[in-house]
Design a protein around this motif. Sequence first.
Motif: not given
Length: 298
Positions: A199-203, A206-215, A261-270
Amino acid sequence: MDIKQLKYLIALDQTRHFGQAAALCHITQPTLSMRIRNLEDELDLVLITRGQRFEGFTEEGERILAWARTLLAAHDGLQAEAASCRGQLVGSLRLGMVPLASLNPMQLLEPLSKRYPELNFQLSSLTSEQVIDQLNRNQLDLGFCYLDQVDTQFFDVIRLTATSMGLLHDIRHFQFDDAALSWEAVARQPLGLLTKGMHYRQSIDLSFRSHDIDPHTILESDSTFQLIQAVNAGICCAIMPLRSGIEAMNEHLNIVPITDAVIHSPLGLVMRRSEPRSALAEKCFTEAKEILQTSQTP
């Protein structure tokens, strides 16, 4: 059948080794083997595939194991409920957490430990999907996870601040003068990243792709610990959450925020709403509201 036999069965599942399971239960290996065989005789089922060593559970064994976990959780919940009626908070809080988030779990565990010295903790590193599954199966009491997959009809939720990211580095090997780094600047550094699909890697991807750059990725791992080891060795830098406490583990570690650089899915205690729900879980969830609201920085 007694509760100890079920504990032995679960210990064997945890360790996958007769000797280690016996040590975990503070008994001898012959005693553990005998008690599990007695359980098999009583149920008239073969639960374990045996060779020269433990080879796994049979299909029937896996089904019985699921019931054993449920019964043991109910037993622990009963003990915690009785303690709560006596005005005590004792037992083991089973807490699952996604491996990378803008939260140091010790912000919760440390004050709980001080308030309730008889309380102990089981902390597991899991994906959000695993947290939800184990809450549903009553294998966890509480879970920190991303909320995009949580149905709030079935769970009580304490929402936390969004997970922001920074570049973790060892100051003996890398120096950054800027107060914050752009994604372009990050992409030029040798990077250690979590394995693709997490999940964390997907975010991050996505950020690298949105800036059209390869890490410049030179290392991938499914272990946060191994990434930190690589950073400490100067092999790479790593994109890690801010406010997670990782940089405090070593005097040579530092983290520089990454712009936007923010993961848009919120974190929570469940916590699961349906019964059985232990008094221990309910009390700790209530305490967590106060603790986390104080410690979380928007």
